[in-house]
Design an enzyme around this catalytic site. Structure first.
Site, PDB file in Angstrom:
ATOM      1  N   CYS A  65      38.523  49.287  48.932  1.00 18.41           N
ATOM      2  CA  CYS A  65      39.505  49.311  47.847  1.00 18.41           C
ATOM      3  C   CYS A  65      39.500  50.668  47.140  1.00 18.41           C
ATOM      4  CB  CYS A  65      39.202  48.184  46.859  1.00 18.41           C
ATOM      5  SG  CYS A  65      40.457  48.051  45.570  1.00 18.41           S
ATOM      6  N   CYS A  69      36.778  49.812  39.797  1.00 23.41           N
ATOM      7  CA  CYS A  69      36.190  48.778  38.931  1.00 23.41           C
ATOM      8  C   CYS A  69      34.653  48.840  39.031  1.00 23.41           C
ATOM      9  CB  CYS A  69      36.702  47.397  39.340  1.00 23.41           C
ATOM     10  SG  CYS A  69      38.504  47.358  39.546  1.00 23.41           S
ATOM     11  N   CYS A  72      32.457  46.179  40.913  1.00 26.07           N
ATOM     12  CA  CYS A  72      32.890  45.599  42.185  1.00 26.07           C
ATOM     13  C   CYS A  72      32.315  46.284  43.427  1.00 26.07           C
ATOM     14  CB  CYS A  72      34.418  45.629  42.253  1.00 26.07           C
ATOM     15  SG  CYS A  72      35.036  44.766  43.724  1.00 26.07           S
ATOM     16  N   CYS A 109      41.600  29.688  47.602  1.00 33.65           N
ATOM     17  CA  CYS A 109      41.986  30.951  46.967  1.00 33.65           C
ATOM     18  C   CYS A 109      41.701  32.124  47.898  1.00 33.65           C
ATOM     19  CB  CYS A 109      41.229  31.094  45.659  1.00 33.65           C
ATOM     20  SG  CYS A 109      41.651  32.603  44.784  1.00 33.65           S
ATOM     21  N   CYS A 140      46.083  29.535  46.168  1.00 27.04           N
ATOM     22  CA  CYS A 140      45.890  30.567  45.146  1.00 27.04           C
ATOM     23  C   CYS A 140      45.689  31.895  45.862  1.00 27.04           C
ATOM     24  CB  CYS A 140      44.662  30.220  44.296  1.00 27.04           C
ATOM     25  SG  CYS A 140      44.234  31.488  43.089  1.00 27.04           S
ATOM     26  N   CYS A 200      46.295  32.137  36.694  1.00 26.32           N
ATOM     27  CA  CYS A 200      44.835  32.036  36.642  1.00 26.32           C
ATOM     28  C   CYS A 200      44.352  33.395  36.138  1.00 26.32           C
ATOM     29  CB  CYS A 200      44.274  31.731  38.030  1.00 26.32           C
ATOM     30  SG  CYS A 200      42.466  31.787  38.110  1.00 26.32           S
ATOM     31  N   ARG A 272      37.019  27.764  34.259  1.00 25.64           N
ATOM     32  CA  ARG A 272      36.193  27.779  35.483  1.00 25.64           C
ATOM     33  C   ARG A 272      34.898  28.547  35.276  1.00 25.64           C
ATOM     34  NH1 ARG A 272      39.547  29.853  39.348  1.00 25.64           N
ATOM     35  NH2 ARG A 272      40.441  27.777  39.487  1.00 25.64           N
TER      36      ARG A 272
HETATM   37  N1  SAM Z   1      41.617  43.357  44.119  1.00 24.20           N
HETATM   38  C1  SAM Z   1      42.194  42.345  43.339  1.00 24.20           C
HETATM   39  C2  SAM Z   1      42.054  42.574  41.860  1.00 24.20           C
HETATM   40  O1  SAM Z   1      41.182  43.299  41.430  1.00 24.20           O
HETATM   41  O2  SAM Z   1      42.858  42.009  41.118  1.00 24.20           O
HETATM   42  C3  SAM Z   1      41.682  40.950  43.680  1.00 24.20           C
HETATM   43  C4  SAM Z   1      40.230  40.736  43.996  1.00 24.20           C
HETATM   44  S1  SAM Z   1      39.083  41.130  42.684  1.00 24.20           S
HETATM   45  C5  SAM Z   1      37.545  41.134  43.539  1.00 24.20           C
HETATM   46  C6  SAM Z   1      39.111  39.658  41.699  1.00 24.20           C
HETATM   47  C7  SAM Z   1      38.220  39.586  40.477  1.00 24.20           C
HETATM   48  O3  SAM Z   1      36.869  39.358  40.878  1.00 24.20           O
HETATM   49  C8  SAM Z   1      38.105  40.805  39.594  1.00 24.20           C
HETATM   50  O4  SAM Z   1      39.182  40.952  38.714  1.00 24.20           O
HETATM   51  C9  SAM Z   1      36.843  40.501  38.813  1.00 24.20           C
HETATM   52  O5  SAM Z   1      37.153  39.821  37.626  1.00 24.20           O
HETATM   53  C10 SAM Z   1      36.038  39.609  39.771  1.00 24.20           C
HETATM   54  N2  SAM Z   1      34.812  40.284  40.224  1.00 24.20           N
HETATM   55  C11 SAM Z   1      34.723  41.273  41.124  1.00 24.20           C
HETATM   56  N3  SAM Z   1      33.442  41.686  41.301  1.00 24.20           N
HETATM   57  C12 SAM Z   1      32.697  40.927  40.473  1.00 24.20           C
HETATM   58  C13 SAM Z   1      31.302  40.870  40.186  1.00 24.20           C
HETATM   59  N4  SAM Z   1      30.434  41.701  40.755  1.00 24.20           N
HETATM   60  N5  SAM Z   1      30.864  39.952  39.291  1.00 24.20           N
HETATM   61  C14 SAM Z   1      31.748  39.117  38.694  1.00 24.20           C
HETATM   62  N6  SAM Z   1      33.074  39.117  38.925  1.00 24.20           N
HETATM   63  C15 SAM Z   1      33.562  40.017  39.788  1.00 24.20           C
HETATM   64  C1  DTB Z   2      37.505  35.325  39.793  1.00 29.16           C
HETATM   65  O1  DTB Z   2      37.721  35.341  38.576  1.00 29.16           O
HETATM   66  N1  DTB Z   2      36.288  35.416  40.350  1.00 29.16           N
HETATM   67  C2  DTB Z   2      36.378  35.421  41.782  1.00 29.16           C
HETATM   68  C3  DTB Z   2      37.897  35.201  42.026  1.00 29.16           C
HETATM   69  N2  DTB Z   2      38.447  35.247  40.715  1.00 29.16           N
HETATM   70  C4  DTB Z   2      38.610  36.053  42.964  1.00 29.16           C
HETATM   71  C5  DTB Z   2      35.751  36.596  42.415  1.00 29.16           C
HETATM   72  C6  DTB Z   2      34.296  36.783  42.092  1.00 29.16           C
HETATM   73  C7  DTB Z   2      33.778  37.912  42.894  1.00 29.16           C
HETATM   74  C8  DTB Z   2      32.301  38.108  42.762  1.00 29.16           C
HETATM   75  C9  DTB Z   2      31.799  39.275  43.567  1.00 29.16           C
HETATM   76  C10 DTB Z   2      32.015  39.160  45.047  1.00 29.16           C
HETATM   77  O2  DTB Z   2      31.694  38.114  45.644  1.00 29.16           O
HETATM   78  O3  DTB Z   2      32.479  40.143  45.643  1.00 29.16           O
HETATM   79 FE1  SF4 Z   3      39.430  46.630  44.156  1.00 29.20          FE
HETATM   80 FE2  SF4 Z   3      37.311  45.236  43.433  1.00 29.20          FE
HETATM   81 FE3  SF4 Z   3      38.813  46.385  41.570  1.00 29.20          FE
HETATM   82 FE4  SF4 Z   3      39.797  44.281  42.977  1.00 29.20          FE
HETATM   83  S1  SF4 Z   3      38.070  44.267  41.564  1.00 29.20           S
HETATM   84  S2  SF4 Z   3      40.842  46.203  42.488  1.00 29.20           S
HETATM   85  S3  SF4 Z   3      38.794  44.630  44.955  1.00 29.20           S
HETATM   86  S4  SF4 Z   3      37.615  47.451  43.164  1.00 29.20           S
END
Ligand code: SAM
Ligand code: DTB
Ligand code: SF4
Length: 325
Positions: A65, A69, A72, A109, A140, A200, A272
């Site tokens: 990606c 963030c 992430c 989802c 979702c 959501c 959730r």
């Molecule tokens: N890339 C898209 C976005 O950012 O909207 C969709 C996937 S992204 C991984 C979805 C959500 O996962 C993020 O907005 C964040 O709130 C959550 N998330 C990602 N990494 C995480 C982590 N290490 N711990 C908790 N939540 C996480």
């Molecule tokens: C949300 O709020 N939490 C989920 C889902 N929406 C997409 C993602 C959590 C991701 C946790 C880190 C990972 O597994 O990469």
């Molecule tokens: Fe990309 Fe992770 Fe940010 Fe979603 S949360 S936009 S997958 S870096």
């Protein structure tokens, strides 16, 4: 970023929240027992407290990606990034969806590590949505920012929910993400709502934010009109090699308070208990359910990190008398 016609130079700020942060802070500061009693009371007015909604996640496009963030593991900018993999094919997605249904999930989802989908990305996702829906599951997606017309295409394919998180309070947001701003997120949520898809939207706590900032996130979510149907509260999963690894862990009682305040502010929404359950004891999870959480991610993987095994969750439901619904 959304455009505007103002001639003067100014900074875009999210609109003032309708729910004042001070009121949210007053809830956070209640004695724990009083806060949980209020959350339970509100929960019982709107839901059967023994029912729990189960959603299973699948990463349909992992890694690579371009966004930054800080939490992430899928951002290619971080040293701890997971590998960039191609999109799953429809058969792999439907196999996972059938297994989720068989295990008792009601919603499936599909998540993608994109800033947002290009049209050539969206076409196969529409096919996945149609296929999952045909299995009798709620659908979702979480695909990042949506452009004009994309939400309508997803709705037409049968999408029930779109997940897009505000992540944190506006004033802390810049410390976590620089490649998109808060208004971009609100704009995508508006597009989702406008297309008639259930919203959501939630966030992450335990990223080093203050209590006031946790209250600020919940005030933003509760000020959406109408509030999101589904509110995921994630506890940061710390992944080695991401900027937020090593952040001081959030006190579990403060996490339970966050769930309780979300329940009180958004009484008719599903709250959730999302990422972070694998690191949580059964007792802390039970407190979260008492505080009004009535949905979880179910299945041994979130997107790239672990989640409790189906069997462990079933044992927990039995212990607590929770009924998947
Ligand atoms: N890339 C898209 C976005 O950012 O909207 C969709 C996937 S992204 C991984 C979805 C959500 O996962 C993020 O907005 C964040 O709130 C959550 N998330 C990602 N990494 C995480 C982590 N290490 N711990 C908790 N939540 C996480
Ligand atoms: C949300 O709020 N939490 C989920 C889902 N929406 C997409 C993602 C959590 C991701 C946790 C880190 C990972 O597994 O990469
Ligand atoms: Fe990309 Fe992770 Fe940010 Fe979603 S949360 S936009 S997958 S870096």
């Amino acid at each position: 970023m959304s455009s505007c016609n103002c001639a003067s130079i100014h900074v875009h700020k999210p609109a003032e929240t309708k729910v004042p942060v001070e009121e949210v802070m007053a809830l956070f500061e209640k004695p724990f027992g009083d806060l949980l009693f209020e959350a339970q009371t509100v929960h019982r007015q709107h839901f059967d407290p023994n029912k729990i909604q189960l959603s299973t996640l699948l990463s349909i496009k992992t890694g690579g990606c371009p966004e930054d963030c800080g939490y992430c593991p899928q951002s290619k900018r971080h040293p701890g990034a997971v590998e960039d993999e191609p999109m799953l094919d429809i058969d792999a997605v439907l196999t996972a969806a059938r297994a989720a249904k068989q295990a008792g999930a009601t919603r499936f989802c599909m998540g993608a590590a994109w800033r947002g989908p290009k049209q050539r990305d969206l076409d196969p996702v529409l096919e996945m949505v149609r296929g999952v829906k045909a299995l009798g599951l709620e659908t979702c997606c979480t695909l990042g920012m949506l452009r004009e017309g994309q939400a309508e295409q997803l709705k037409e394919a049968g999408l029930d929910y779109y997940n897009h998180n505000l992540d944190t309070a506006p004033e802390f947001y810049g410390e976590i993400i620089s490649t998109r701003d808060y208004e971009d997120r609100l704009d995508t949520l508006n597009k989702v709502r406008g297309a008639g898809i259930n919203v959501c939207a939630g966030g992450i706590v335990g990223m080093g934010e203050s209590r006031t900032q946790r209250a600020g996130l919940l005030a933003q979510l509760a000020s959406l009109n109408p509030p999101p149907e589904s509110v995921p509260i994630n506890l940061l999963v710390q992944v080695e090699g991401t900027p937020l690894a090593g952040t001081e862990a959030l006190d579990p009682i403060e996490f339970v308070r966050t769930i309780a305040v979300a329940r009180i502010l958004m009484p008719a929404s599903h709250v959730r208990l999302s990422a972070g359950r694998q690191q949580m004891s059964d007792a802390v999870q039970a407190l979260c359910f008492l505080a009004g959480a009535n949905s979880i991610f179910y299945g041994d993987k979130l997107l790239t990190t672990g989640n409790p095994e189906w069997e462990r969750d079933r044992l927990l439901f039995d212990k607590l008398g929770l009924i998947p619904a």
